[in-house]
Design a protein around this motif. Structure first.
Motif, mmCIF file in Angstrom:
data_model
loop_
_atom_site.group_PDB
_atom_site.id
_atom_site.type_symbol
_atom_site.label_atom_id
_atom_site.label_comp_id
_atom_site.label_asym_id
_atom_site.label_seq_id
_atom_site.Cartn_x
_atom_site.Cartn_y
_atom_site.Cartn_z
ATOM 1 N N UNK A 108 47.007 13.288 19.236
ATOM 2 C CA UNK A 108 46.802 14.296 20.282
ATOM 3 C C UNK A 108 45.737 13.779 21.252
ATOM 4 N N UNK A 109 45.688 14.395 22.402
ATOM 5 C CA UNK A 109 44.719 13.983 23.414
ATOM 6 C C UNK A 109 43.318 14.350 22.968
ATOM 7 N N UNK A 110 42.412 13.386 23.013
ATOM 8 C CA UNK A 110 41.033 13.640 22.627
ATOM 9 C C UNK A 110 40.247 14.221 23.794
ATOM 10 N N UNK A 111 39.446 15.219 23.474
ATOM 11 C CA UNK A 111 38.550 15.843 24.440
ATOM 12 C C UNK A 111 39.274 16.230 25.734
ATOM 13 N N UNK A 112 40.320 17.049 25.637
ATOM 14 C CA UNK A 112 41.084 17.411 26.836
ATOM 15 C C UNK A 112 40.283 18.218 27.848
ATOM 16 N N UNK A 113 39.228 18.913 27.390
ATOM 17 C CA UNK A 113 38.424 19.750 28.292
ATOM 18 C C UNK A 113 37.122 19.075 28.721
ATOM 19 N N UNK A 114 36.921 17.806 28.279
ATOM 20 C CA UNK A 114 35.672 17.091 28.585
ATOM 21 C C UNK A 114 34.459 17.938 28.181
ATOM 22 N N UNK A 115 34.492 18.416 26.942
ATOM 23 C CA UNK A 115 33.513 19.399 26.475
ATOM 24 C C UNK A 115 32.212 18.717 26.052
ATOM 25 N N UNK A 116 31.117 19.399 26.363
ATOM 26 C CA UNK A 116 29.809 18.902 25.938
ATOM 27 C C UNK A 116 28.881 20.088 25.689
ATOM 28 N N UNK A 117 28.257 20.105 24.504
ATOM 29 C CA UNK A 117 27.179 21.077 24.258
ATOM 30 C C UNK A 117 25.897 20.269 24.097
ATOM 31 N N UNK A 118 25.304 20.217 22.910
ATOM 32 C CA UNK A 118 24.156 19.333 22.714
ATOM 33 C C UNK A 118 24.613 17.881 22.587
ATOM 34 N N UNK A 119 25.906 17.682 22.248
ATOM 35 C CA UNK A 119 26.512 16.356 22.194
ATOM 36 C C UNK A 119 27.895 16.415 22.831
ATOM 37 N N UNK A 120 28.381 15.273 23.241
ATOM 38 C CA UNK A 120 29.750 15.207 23.727
ATOM 39 C C UNK A 120 30.717 15.403 22.562
ATOM 40 N N UNK A 121 31.845 16.035 22.857
ATOM 41 C CA UNK A 121 32.859 16.257 21.827
ATOM 42 C C UNK A 121 33.333 14.928 21.250
ATOM 43 N N UNK A 122 33.494 13.927 22.097
ATOM 44 C CA UNK A 122 33.930 12.609 21.619
ATOM 45 C C UNK A 122 32.931 12.017 20.626
ATOM 46 N N UNK A 123 31.642 12.290 20.864
ATOM 47 C CA UNK A 123 30.605 11.787 19.957
ATOM 48 C C UNK A 123 30.696 12.509 18.609
ATOM 49 N N UNK A 124 30.932 13.820 18.637
ATOM 50 C CA UNK A 124 31.081 14.584 17.391
ATOM 51 C C UNK A 124 32.289 14.094 16.596
ATOM 52 N N UNK A 125 33.366 13.773 17.287
ATOM 53 C CA UNK A 125 34.552 13.246 16.609
ATOM 54 C C UNK A 125 34.244 11.903 15.939
ATOM 55 N N UNK A 126 33.515 11.051 16.630
ATOM 56 C CA UNK A 126 33.156 9.749 16.058
ATOM 57 C C UNK A 126 32.316 9.918 14.798
ATOM 58 N N UNK A 127 31.364 10.840 14.832
ATOM 59 C CA UNK A 127 30.499 11.076 13.678
ATOM 60 C C UNK A 127 31.315 11.598 12.496
ATOM 61 N N UNK A 128 32.207 12.543 12.765
ATOM 62 C CA UNK A 128 33.034 13.125 11.700
ATOM 63 C C UNK A 128 33.974 12.088 11.108
ATOM 64 N N UNK A 129 34.535 11.236 11.951
ATOM 65 C CA UNK A 129 35.458 10.205 11.475
ATOM 66 C C UNK A 129 34.730 9.154 10.646
ATOM 67 N N UNK A 130 33.529 8.827 11.057
ATOM 68 C CA UNK A 130 32.747 7.849 10.300
ATOM 69 C C UNK A 130 32.338 8.413 8.940
ATOM 70 N N UNK A 131 32.029 9.702 8.901
ATOM 71 C CA UNK A 131 31.565 10.326 7.659
ATOM 72 C C UNK A 131 32.700 10.541 6.659
ATOM 73 N N UNK A 132 33.908 10.867 7.147
ATOM 74 C CA UNK A 132 35.020 11.217 6.254
ATOM 75 C C UNK A 132 36.071 10.123 6.107
ATOM 76 N N UNK A 133 36.142 9.237 7.101
ATOM 77 C CA UNK A 133 37.200 8.227 7.087
ATOM 78 C C UNK A 133 38.540 8.776 7.534
ATOM 79 N N UNK A 134 38.576 10.028 7.984
ATOM 80 C CA UNK A 134 39.805 10.667 8.443
ATOM 81 C C UNK A 134 39.830 10.746 9.959
ATOM 82 N N UNK A 135 41.034 10.862 10.508
ATOM 83 C CA UNK A 135 41.186 10.985 11.952
ATOM 84 C C UNK A 135 40.846 12.392 12.422
ATOM 85 N N UNK A 136 41.248 13.392 11.616
ATOM 86 C CA UNK A 136 40.930 14.785 11.947
ATOM 87 C C UNK A 136 40.899 15.611 10.669
ATOM 88 N N UNK A 137 40.879 16.939 10.828
ATOM 89 C CA UNK A 137 40.592 17.836 9.708
ATOM 90 C C UNK A 137 41.817 18.240 8.899
#
Length: 290
Positions: free
Chosen positions: A80-109
Motif C-alpha cells: 500500500x502507499x506509505x504516508x499518503x497524507x504526509x502526516x507528521x506529529x512529533x515524528x514523521x509517519x515514515x519515521x514511525x513506520x521505520x522504527x516499528x519495522x526495525x523493532x518487529x521485523x514485519x512490514x505492518x501490523x
C-alpha cells in the motif's frame, strides 16, 4: 602481593563480569509483577504461571502453536502507499513506520497464513500489537481482504485474531475506510457459506471492535482481554459514574452475551479445531460426495 594482584584479582574480575545477565533473561508479569524466566514464559505461550495473565503474542508464535506441527505458509500481502497524507506529529509517519519495522521485523501490523488445524485447512489472520499498537491502516485492511479472498478461493474457514488500539490516526479517513471494506469482505464469506471466526485478544478496541472484530459467526475471547470501543476512563468521565468491576473484559462480555466463549490460550487450538470441524462438517461431506 604480586600473586594477589596479578593472578587472584583478574580471576575475580572475570568471574564477576561473567555474571552480568542479558536484559531479556527475565520477564516481569504486567498483572502480578512476578519475575518469570523468559524461556519458561515463552514455553508457557506467554501466560503467567502465577496469575494466569495472558500476555500479548507475536503473530509467528501464534501460527506455530495453532497450525498442525507448526506448518503453515505465509500469504503475500499487497503493498500500500506509505504516508499518503504526509502526516507528521512529533515524528514523521515514515519515521514511525521505520522504527516499528526495525523493532518487529514485519512490514505492518498484520500477517496472514494458511495451514491445517486438526487436518482442516484454515486461513488465519493475526494483528500484531507490537507494531504501532496493532493500529488499523490501509495495510491491515488489505491484509484482511486478502485473507478473506484466499479463504473464498480454497473454500476454507477464515479465523481472525484481533489485537488493536483502533484506527491508525496517521492515515486519517483512509484508515476509517477499512471498516466498511473489511465488513464487505466478511459479508462475502457469509454469502459463500464459509465460516468466519474471531478470536478477541487483549486489547481489541476502537474502529476494529466497531467492524470486523464483532462480526464473527463465532466470537471467542482470551481470558481477561479488554474488548471495547472507548476506554473505561473516557466512559467514566462522560457518564460521571463508576463502572462495574471487570467492565469491558472478556468475562464481562461473555456474561452479557457479547461473546460466545472465553477460552484459555492452552486450549485454544483444540477448541478452534472442534468448532471448525462442526462448522465445516456438512461442506466437507458434500465435497467428498462430489
Amino acid at each position: 602481593m604480586s600473586w594477589l594482584t596479578n593472578y587472584v584479582k583478574p580471576k575475580l574480575q572475570k568471574v564477576l563480569n561473567a555474571r552480568d545477565t542479558p536484559d531479556n533473561l527475565w520477564h516481569k508479569c504486567k498483572s502480578c509483577g512476578q519475575m518469570i524466566f523468559q524461556k519458561e514464559f515463552e514455553a508457557n505461550q506467554r501466560v503467567c504461571a502465577h496469575c494466569d495473565h495472558h500476555d500479548r503474542v507475536p503473530p509467528l508464535d501464534r501460527f506455530n502453536k495453532l497450525f498442525d506441527n507448526g506448518k503453515f505458509e505465509l500469504i503475500a500481502l499487497p503493498e500500500v502507499k506509505q504516508d499518503p497524507l504526509k502526516f507528521k506529529d512529533t515524528k514523521k509517519y515514515t519515521e514511525r513506520l521505520k522504527i516499528a519495522r526495525a523493532a518487529t521485523g514485519d512490514t505492518d501490523a498484520i500477517k496472514v497464513a494458511v495451514g491445517k488445524i486438526n487436518g482442516q485447512q484454515t486461513v488465519i489472520a493475526i494483528q500484531n500489537f507490537f507494531f504501532m499498537g496493532g493500529s488499523m491502516g490501509m495495510a491491515v485492511g488489505e491484509g484482511i481482504i486478502t485473507g478473506a479472498r484466499e479463504a473464498l478461493n480454497i473454500g476454507a474457514p477464515f479465523v481472525m485474531f484481533t489485537a488493536s488500539g483502533g484506527a491508525r490516526m496517521q492515515e486519517g479517513i483512509l484508515s476509517l475506510m477499512q471498516m466498511p471494506r473489511t465488513t464487505v469482505a466478511v459479508q462475502m464469506l457469509r454469502d459463500a457459506g464459509i465460516p468466519y471466526l474471531v478470536v478477541l485478544t487483549d486489547p481489541t478496541s476502537g474502529g476494529v471492535s466497531a467492524s470486523y472484530a464483532m462480526l464473527g459467526d463465532v466470537q471467542i475471547a482470551e481470558p481477561g482481554a479488554m474488548i471495547a470501543f472507548s476506554g473505561p476512563r473516557v466512559i467514566e468521565q462522560t457518564i460521571r459514574e463508576k463502572l462495574p468491576e471487570g467492565f469491558q473484559r472478556s468475562e464481562y462480555l461473555l456474561e452479557h452475551g457479547m461473546v460466545d466463549m472465553v477460552v484459555h490460550r492452552h486450549e485454544l487450538r483444540e477448541k478452534l479445531g472442534t468448532t471448525l470441524a462442526l462448522l465445516m462438517g456438512g461442506r466437507n461431506r458434500k465435497r467428498a460426495a462430489e
